[in-house]
Enzyme design. Structure first.
Site, PDB file in Angstrom:
ATOM      1  N   SER A   1       0.826  -1.129  -0.151  1.00 33.60           N
ATOM      2  CA  SER A   1      -0.063  -0.253   0.003  1.00 33.60           C
ATOM      3  C   SER A   1       0.797   1.406   0.016  1.00 33.60           C
ATOM      4  O   SER A   1       0.254   2.251  -0.234  1.00 33.60           O
ATOM      5  CB  SER A   1      -0.831   0.147   1.189  1.00 33.60           C
TER       6      SER A   1
ATOM      7  N   GLY B   1      -4.167  -1.904  -0.866  1.00 30.75           N
ATOM      8  CA  GLY B   1      -3.409  -1.564  -1.910  1.00 30.75           C
ATOM      9  C   GLY B   1      -3.142  -0.044  -2.292  1.00 30.75           C
ATOM     10  O   GLY B   1      -4.121   0.805  -1.555  1.00 30.75           O
TER      11      GLY B   1
ATOM     12  N   GLU C   1      -5.718  -7.553   9.834  1.00 33.72           N
ATOM     13  CA  GLU C   1      -4.566  -8.528   9.942  1.00 33.72           C
ATOM     14  C   GLU C   1      -3.160  -7.872  10.722  1.00 33.72           C
ATOM     15  O   GLU C   1      -2.330  -8.424  10.788  1.00 33.72           O
ATOM     16  CB  GLU C   1      -4.072  -8.611   8.328  1.00 33.72           C
TER      17      GLU C   1
ATOM     18  N   ASN D   1      -3.741   2.762   7.246  1.00 35.19           N
ATOM     19  CA  ASN D   1      -2.935   3.143   6.346  1.00 35.19           C
ATOM     20  C   ASN D   1      -3.529   3.633   5.037  1.00 35.19           C
ATOM     21  O   ASN D   1      -3.783   2.713   3.966  1.00 35.19           O
ATOM     22  CB  ASN D   1      -1.673   1.941   6.098  1.00 35.19           C
TER      23      ASN D   1
ATOM     24  N   HIS E   1      -6.899  -2.286   9.021  1.00 39.28           N
ATOM     25  CA  HIS E   1      -6.234  -3.463   8.997  1.00 39.28           C
ATOM     26  C   HIS E   1      -6.152  -4.624   9.973  1.00 39.28           C
ATOM     27  O   HIS E   1      -5.565  -4.678  10.846  1.00 39.28           O
ATOM     28  CB  HIS E   1      -4.805  -3.278   8.616  1.00 39.28           C
TER      29      HIS E   1
ATOM     30  N   CYS F   1      -9.483  -2.122   3.261  1.00 38.00           N
ATOM     31  CA  CYS F   1      -8.551  -0.856   2.917  1.00 38.00           C
ATOM     32  C   CYS F   1      -9.148  -0.336   1.393  1.00 38.00           C
ATOM     33  O   CYS F   1     -10.043  -0.070   1.372  1.00 38.00           O
ATOM     34  CB  CYS F   1      -7.200  -1.149   2.880  1.00 38.00           C
TER      35      CYS F   1
ATOM     36  N   GLY G   1      -5.230   7.106   2.551  1.00 34.40           N
ATOM     37  CA  GLY G   1      -5.141   8.606   2.229  1.00 34.40           C
ATOM     38  C   GLY G   1      -6.462   8.733   1.698  1.00 34.40           C
ATOM     39  O   GLY G   1      -7.043   9.879   1.490  1.00 34.40           O
TER      40      GLY G   1
END
Ligand SMILES: Nc1ncnc2c1ncn2[C@@H]1O[C@H](COP(=O)(O)OP(=O)(O)O)[C@@H](O)[C@H]1O
Ligand SMILES: Nc1ncnc2c1ncn2[C@@H]1O[C@H](COP(=O)(O)OP(=O)(O)O)[C@@H](O)[C@H]1O
Ligand SMILES: [Mg+2]
Ligand SMILES: [Mg+2]
Lengths: 1096, 378
Positions: free
Chosen positions: B46, B228, B350, B298, B348, B256, B300
């Site tokens: 990502s 990603g 994970e 994570n 996330h 995500c 944007g």
């Protein structure tokens, strides 16, 4: 889940006197708790026997009980106040244990009060090492192999199983009291013996040794919805084997991968759930095997702890405050993060800086004590420093200690690499400097690791620091590049000067000329992700500063640095009050301090907080940064003890305005010659005295002014190296013993005073505004002069002084304050010997007793003093009602009597052969804390003070008497009375003989030294067959016996009287305890009584 | 160590020392507040096309090891740290981070005021920038800013094809096989796959370009869209494929980027956040249980869903509810379809790096599959 509606009133239990392992961090947590609960509209009832705390100020609770923290007393408070709940998780082990006994005695049930913060069941699970161990295993985590034992026999069996060395830990004790390592049967017997004693439940845990592993600690919080957050991870630089409280620690953990860290986090959350802490915080300690990562859970504390105070200051996440909110029903997501204002508390702080904590020790006070660091906590205080990297934070922390030799240095030492590598195998105070020296002399990082097991990463950081020192030395000139690197890694101007053979001032002006100043970053809980509302700053050398300009009038308050014997929470008390008073008066208050345990370093206390070392360089930089905007009115130096006072000269020299008493005036009080002039002009007497630079001169003076003499080196604090010398031989002996410290020489002569025998000592705290003196209180010591004012118990109001004598003390104080030119607080110590008044010393600053006076009489001294410092007159303060019209010298009939009793740490310090150090009191201060007993008359107040100090007088039982010949006449009366009261009297031959001659039948018992059959007195005391011991020190001959007796008494935890004065004072108290339980009265009530009495 | 300079689109510069490879790296400059897990961050696809700023001052202390990699290589375009470790200290370490960065040609910079930089990005929003070291560092700032302005902006940028696997591959289930899942690899992390195989799923990973019929050809129990890089609005191909999957009634789970694509497939908008969420301490509320989880973020970009607890899918997939929200700024962190077996989260579960609080979401996936089987058999 919103706040609980059913809680109208809550009883908060404080942590009592400051002792090693339980210091003012609990004043910080307790104060936050009280604030929170009151903001929530809950009626707060507080019990805490420690008058030096901020939390016991009448305006922090609705009903403040400065009473002994015993189940009986708490029951009376409950009966009187009928609280809905008790909050026991913010008062350390003391509060937790009190809650347990309240439960076991059925008191909670009887009055149906609920425990909030932690349920009984959770406390049991967390505190009982056996139950806890099982629970950890059930949670799928690992523990060190261990066995619980309740008898020596069991201990030996266990040792066979686990093998030596063995770790011994008593259940339910705090700060590792009574714990240690047994390498063989002998040690096992000894440590387990005292361990079983120390444990309130008579249990010890023997564990497999995990010495040398990496040690970590996680601080967690959990709410009723089972939301958990890890507030902070702390890594110990000193590996397992050194108590966390004695270890250099760093936050966040720096040598864990995410996998390893998340594993610790998962285990912690499983444990906090299993234990069932569901509305508060806890800390969990881990050991990690550096070779394979095996994780072992060491322990958990189901309450707010010392490390949670550290974690709060390190992250900006106020654990105690939030714990209090959780306790009354809020959930983490409902509580805002004050620092960002916009985000909730249900997150985990992210740090973009490094925090280092270093403990402060006091071994110099106990020369006989074994200075090895073990699993029993021995430090008396700590400092914290913040930097943008580890090396910077570490060096800032080391210089915050204010201790000679505590910082790294680069002047060649005689030591050999081999001897240093050998020395650092044993953890001691200052080992980190030995490590640096070893590396400097060429030891390899591997060698240092082999000797210390300190993680290679931390060792490399010291290698780095040495390399930079080398660059600084090599540099052709000190240009901005060299300086920048040195500063980036925390070098002080003084260190750079030392390396370059310059003076500190030279380096500083050079640095200024290069325009090189630190910037100030912000502790914001979120690594810059959100804007911070609270100005909580630390210095570093980087690009951008975050100090927000302000146009206000500013006052800088210097704190008192790390707690140490002689300078503790009492000084933080005064600083915090100055901050409150001056903000109320419209100033912008700026606090500088480096002690993470304190209220002064709570970002809520002052308008701006700078967490910085209290050195001239660091303080000047803060002042410089703040001077860029607004108007700096001045710096308050007289409240932060000697630490702050010591900076006055340097600040003045740098052109910084000092508020209150001027540095010149301070000199007049501190410099002997000047001070005696002042006394002469005031026609006041000091004890006959002289100064000597060697034995011959000392003898000459002693003979002139006559023995006994009191000797002390100049320029030492808290009576360091101070002794009473009765004859020539002892004087010679003193010189021999003191020689090694190199305290005496031409530059620093020995002060020799005539020692005043059987003199009454008096302490007075007052404010002088230039025209008028306002007395806070006159305190009469119970022990005669010769016992350090900090260690002796005292009463307010005085109980034997005539009003004429009090008036003499008052006017003497006024003359001295005038002579010195005091503006603000002054403390004077007097001694009255056969009705002559002598001046012992004058301190133009806040004293240790300021908070005691404030609590006893309800006079807010520190507040008034700080207003005087900024120009208010006492007249104005009286007019505005900030001060009562009549001062503390006036004692209306029927006033309550307050007794201050010192609490001593002898139990913490064992000699190399494992016996306790001597518990004798003397002119050198050794106490770590104090308690107050207050009641209608002296006997009751004194009895309370003894109970509060943990040596409650027994209602019946055996009293052992053995006194020096000079004391024998005075001991007769008290002992006769004790016998009448039904106590059994035991005495050594000599004393017994005299007693029986006076018709007091005393069973005589064999001294340790004298051969004979039957148990010796020491055996009896150890066997717990003696309830009170009276023993005054006699000439060197019988000294050994005296020591044996006192040491045994300390070990057995029984009340001991080492002066007849104490004993006589206590007689009425024995009568009082026989009469039955104490009545309780809140400070609010007491001050109302006083106001009414004054009104009449 | 030679000089290096970090230059931002708006002309602000930070001078430090070269770290990793010498040369030039261009990309979107973002800050990450995690205090652990730099290796996971660096190998997280990502972060492709981004210059990552670590707010934690000490980086590299524990070195690197093969088990903590989230993919076969380091993806970040550039790397910015305060204090790079001089040595490595950890029992699992196999090498130093410095070497790892050089090995993957990452141009980094160390020794700069990362906090000043972070505050700048927070106030001005993330922007493009470049790290220049060696000869490149000698050019004038105006030249460098020009170079940066030529680089591709993240808005409107498609990176999926760059990070996705070229070939389809299969990972066996651990122990007893419970079912089959088809993963569209938009930049998947190893720990996501591990979390699925650990739950008995046989994992089939397909290239980003794969269409719906190919995905459904293996008759999977569920389809998964991974995390990603890039702007979701450029992924129209994947969005179309997803609509067909949903129509087919096959259970869907996304993480995500996958969450953003579910949002778009349902007919909602995605938009760019000012400075994004990048850290491992982010509080998220699970509206189903009312519990807070501390999670790894994570992203944007985010999905915009206004109104409701429940809203109708503009594309006719029935009722949709926002299942998770960020407690910091109320950004949509999870979507749940009430009439079809589809859900996704923006963060996330994970972890790696980060707390494991949200790991239960993989169990939810299994439950969704089970319920769907029941429904079919009934
Ligand atoms: N099994 C052990 N072997 C060696 N050292 C140990 C062991 N268990 C604990 N320690 C050390 O003793 C210290 C105190 O132990 P701890 O359980 O934390 O007691 P306390 O309640 O006093 O904090 C720990 O900080 C650790 O360094
Ligand atoms: N001349 C003296 N005679 C008897 N006792 C004294 C004399 N001088 C000092 N003391 C005792 O020593 C203690 C410490 O002395 P002081 O001057 O107060 O030093 P400090 O600065 O440590 O407080 C006093 O509290 C007092 O009990
Ligand atoms: Mg502990
Ligand atoms: Mg004194």
């Amino acid at each position: 889940m919103p706040k609980r509606k059913d809680l109208k009133s809550v009883l908060v239990i404080g942590s009592g006197p400051i002792v090693i392992g339980q210091a003012c961090e609990f004043d910080y947590s307790g104060t936050q708790a009280c604030r929170v609960l009151r903001e929530e509209g809950i009626r707060v009832i507080l019990v805490n026997s420690n008058p030096a705390t901020i939390m016991t100020d009448p305006d922090f609770a609705d009903a403040t009980y400065v009473e002994p923290i015993t189940p009986e007393v708490i029951e009376s408070i409950i009966a009187k106040e009928r609280p809905d709940a008790i909050l026991p998780t913010l008062g350390g082990q003391t509060a937790l244990n009190a809650a347990m006994s309240l439960h076991e005695m059925g008191i909670l049930e009887k009055y149906n009060v609920e425990l909030i913060g932690a349920k009984i069941d959770a406390i049991k699970k967390g505190e009982d090492r056996q139950i806890f161990k099982q629970l950890v295993l059930d949670a799928g985590a690992d523990v060190a192999k261990s066995v619980i034992c309740s008898s020596l026999a069991q201990c030996f069996d266990a040792a066979g199983e686990l093998g030596y060395p063995l770790m011994v830990q008593p259940s339910f004790t705090m700060g590792g009291l009574g714990s240690g390592f047994a390498h063989d049967e002998e040690e096992l017997k000894r440590i387990c013996g005292s361990g079983l004693q120390a444990s309130p439940v008579g249990q010890v845990l023997l564990s497999e040794s995990i010495l040398g592993w990496k040690e970590y600690e996680l601080e967690l919080m959990r709410d009723v919805n089972d939301n958990c957050v890890v507030v902070c991870s702390i890594e110990n630089v000193d590996p397992v084997g050194v108590h966390t409280g004695d270890s250099i620690t760093v936050a966040p953990a720096l040598t864990l991968t995410d996998r390893e860290y998340q594993n610790l986090r998962n285990i912690s959350i499983d444990i906090i759930r299993a234990v069932g802490v569901d509305t508060g915080g806890c800390n969990i300690q881990f050991a990690v095997d550096p070779d394979n990562g095996r994780v072992v859970v060491i322990e958990m504390n189901p309450r707010v702890s010392r490390s949670s105070a550290l974690a709060s200051k390190a992250t900006g996440f106020p654990i105690a405050k939030i714990a209090a909110k959780l306790a009354i029903g809020y959930t983490l997501d409902e509580i805002p993060n004050d620092i960002t204002g916009v985000t909730p508390a249900s997150f985990e702080p992210a740090l973009d800086y490094v925090v280092v904590k270093v403990p402060r020790f006091a071994f110099e006070k106990f020369p006989a004590a074994d200075a090895t660091l073990t699993t029993t906590m021995k430090s008396v205080g700590e400092v914290m420093a913040i930097g943008r990297n580890y090396s910077q934070a570490l060096q800032k922390a080391l210089r915050s200690l204010e201790k000679k030799g505590s910082s790294f240095h680069w002047n060649k030492t005689e030591e050999s690499v081999a001897s240093l590598l050998e020395a650092i195998k044993i953890p001691t105070d200052g080992r980190i400097v030995q490590v640096q020296q070893a590396l400097l002399l060429g030891a390899s990082a591997e060698q240092v690791f082999d000797s210390t097991k300190i993680d290679p990463w931390f060792i490399d950081q010291i290698v780095l620091i040495n390399e930079i020192a080398e660059d600084v030395r090599e540099a052709s000139s000190l240009d901005s590049d060299v300086l920048a690197i040195a500063k980036e890694h925390g070098f002080s101007d003084a260190q750079i000067a030392q390396i370059r053979g310059l003076r500190e001032e030279e380096v500083r002006s050079l640095r200024y000329s290069l325009g090189m100043r630190p910037v100030f970053k912000t502790v914001d809980t979120c690594a810059g992700e959100f804007p911070a509302l609270t100005p909580y700053h630390y210095s570093t050398y980087e690009q951008e500063t975050e100090v927000v300009p302000s146009s206000r009038k500013k006052v800088v308050i210097l704190g008192s640095g790390p707690n140490r014997i002689g300078q503790g929470v009492e000084f933080d008390y005064s600083c915090v009050h100055a901050s409150f008073a001056l903000s109320d008066a419209g100033f912008e208050t700026i606090m500088i301090n480096c002690n993470p345990e304190t209220v002064s370093t709570d970002y809520d206390t002052s308008d701006r907080l700078y967490f910085e070392p209290l050195t001239l360089e660091d303080v000047l930089e803060v002042i410089h940064a703040e001077s860029d905007s607004g108007e700096l009115v001045g710096v308050v130096v007289q409240l932060g003890g000697q630490t702050a006072l010591g900076l006055a000269k340097g600040l003045k020299a740098a052109g910084i305005p000092i508020l209150g008493t001027s540095p010149e005036a301070i000199d007049l009080a501190e410099e002997r010659g000047l001070f005696s002039n002042i006394l002469d002009n005031a026609e006041l007497l000091a004890p006959a005295n002289g100064v000597a630079v060697n034995f011959e001169e000392a003898t000459e003076i002693a003979n002139r002014i006559g023995f006994p003499v009191l000797v002390r080196p100049s320029f030492v604090l808290g009576g360091r190296g101070m002794e009473i010398v009765y004859d020539q031989p002892s004087l010679a002996d003193y010189f021999v013993r003191i020689a090694q410290f190199g305290l005496i020489g031409p530059g620093s002569p020995l002060l020799v005073d005539r020692f005043l025998d059987d003199a009454i000592e008096i302490d007075i705290d007052a404010i002088y505004d230039g025209t008028e003196l306002y007395v806070g209180g006159v305190m009469e010591h119970i022990e005669e002069a010769g016992i350090h004012s900090g260690d002796s118990s005292c009463t307010l109001p005085p109980i034997t002084l005539s009003s004429a004598q009090i008036e003499r003390v008052r006017s003497a104080t006024e003359k001295i304050a005038k002579g010195i030119g005091v503006r603000g607080l002054i403390n004077v110590q007097f001694a009255i010997a056969n009705d002559v008044l002598y001046v012992l010393e004058a301190n133009p600053r806040a004293s240790r007793t300021v908070p005691f006076v404030s609590k006893a009489l309800g006079i807010t001294l520190a507040k008034a003093a700080s207003l005087v410092m900024v120009g208010k007159s006492l007249a104005e303060l009286k007019a505005s009602g900030d001060l009562p019209n009549v001062d503390g010298t006036y004692i209306p009939a029927g006033s309550a009597i307050a007794v201050k009793e010192a609490v001593l740490p002898f139990k913490r310090f064992a000699t190399k052969d494992g016996r306790f150090v001597d518990s004798l009191l003397g002119p050198e201060m050794r106490s770590t804390g104090e308690v107050m007993g207050i009641d209608v008359n002296f006997p009751t107040a004194f009895a309370k003070s003894q109970a509060a100090a943990g040596s409650a007088l027994p209602k019946s039982g055996t009293i052992f008497i053995s006194v020096a010949d000079r004391d024998k006449p005075q001991v007769l009366l008290p002992v006769r009375r004790l016998q009448q009261l039904g106590y059994r009297i035991l005495a050594t031959e000599g004393t017994a003989a005299i007693l029986s001659r006076h018709g007091i039948l005393a069973e005589s018992v064999r001294k340790q030294s004298s051969v004979g059959d039957g148990p010796s007195i020491v055996d009896l005391i150890t066997a717990g067959e003696v309830d009170v011991v009276v023993n005054t020190p006699s000439g060197s001959s019988a000294r050994r016996d005296g020591y044996e007796i006192r040491a045994a008494t300390t070990a057995a935890d029984k009340p001991i009287f080492t002066t007849i004065a104490q004993l006589s004072a206590a007689i009425g108290s024995f009568e009082r305890v026989i009469d039955g339980p104490f009545a309780v009265r809140s400070l609010q009530q007491h001050s109302k009584d006083r106001a009414d009495a004054l009104a009449k | 160590m030679s000089k290096a300079i970090l230059v931002l689109e708006d002309g602000r510069t930070f001078t430090g020392k070269s770290y990793g490879k010498e040369g030039v790296s261009l990309g979107e400059v973002v800050f990450c507040t995690g205090m652990t897990g730099y290796q996971e961050t660096l190998t997280d696809p990502s972060y492709a096309g981004q210059i990552v700023v670590q707010t934690a001052p000490h980086i590299g202390n524990t070195g690197v090891n093969s088990t903590d990699e989230e993919s076969a290589k380091v993806w970040v375009a550039g790397y910015v740290v305060r204090d790079a470790s001089r040595i490595v200290s950890n029992f699992r370490s196999e090498g130093s981070l410095d070497d790892e960065l050089s090995k993957y040609g990452v141009v980094g910079i160390r020794g700069i005021d990362t906090r000043a930089l972070t505050r700048h990005l927070r106030d001005k929003g993330v922007m493009r920038g470049g790290v220049f070291s060696g000869p490149a560092a000698e050019k004038s700032v105006t030249e460098l800013v020009h170079e940066i302005s030529q680089s591709a902006p993240m808005l409107g940028r498609s990176l999926s094809s760059e990070v996705s696997t070229g070939e389809k591959f299969v990972v066996e289930a651990e122990g007893q096989t419970f079912g089959k899942i088809a993963i569209l690899d938009l930049g998947i992390k190893d720990s996501t796959i591990q979390n699925m195989t650990a739950r008995g799923l046989e994992v089939h990973v397909f290239p980003a370009s794969t269409n719906a019929s190919e995905l459904l050809a293996i008759s999977p129990d569920a389809v998964f869209y991974s995390n990603g890089p890039g702007d979701p609005s450029t992924a129209s191909g994947q969005v179309d494929a997803l609509r067909e999957v949903l129509k087919a009634g096959v259970p869907f789970f996304g993480i995500c980027f996958g969450n953003q694509l579910l949002g778009r497939a349902l007919g909602f908008e995605t938009y760019k956040l000012d400075f994004g969420h990048r850290g491992i301490n982010q509080p998220v509320m699970d509206r189903t249980t009312g519990k807070v989880e501390v999670t790894a973020h994570n992203h944007g970009f985010a999905v915009r869903i206004d109104g409701g607890p429940e809203v109708e899918s503009p594309k006719g997939f029935g009722r949709v509810r926002v299942s998770h929200v960020s407690l910091n700024d109320d950004v949509v962190e999870g979507i749940e379809c009430l009439d079809i077996p589809a859900f996704s989260v923006q963060y996330h579960p994970e972890a790696a790096a980060g707390p494991h609080d949200a790991n239960y979401l993989f169990d939810r996936l299994i439950d969704v599959i089970k319920n769907n089987r029941k429904a079919k058999n009934a």
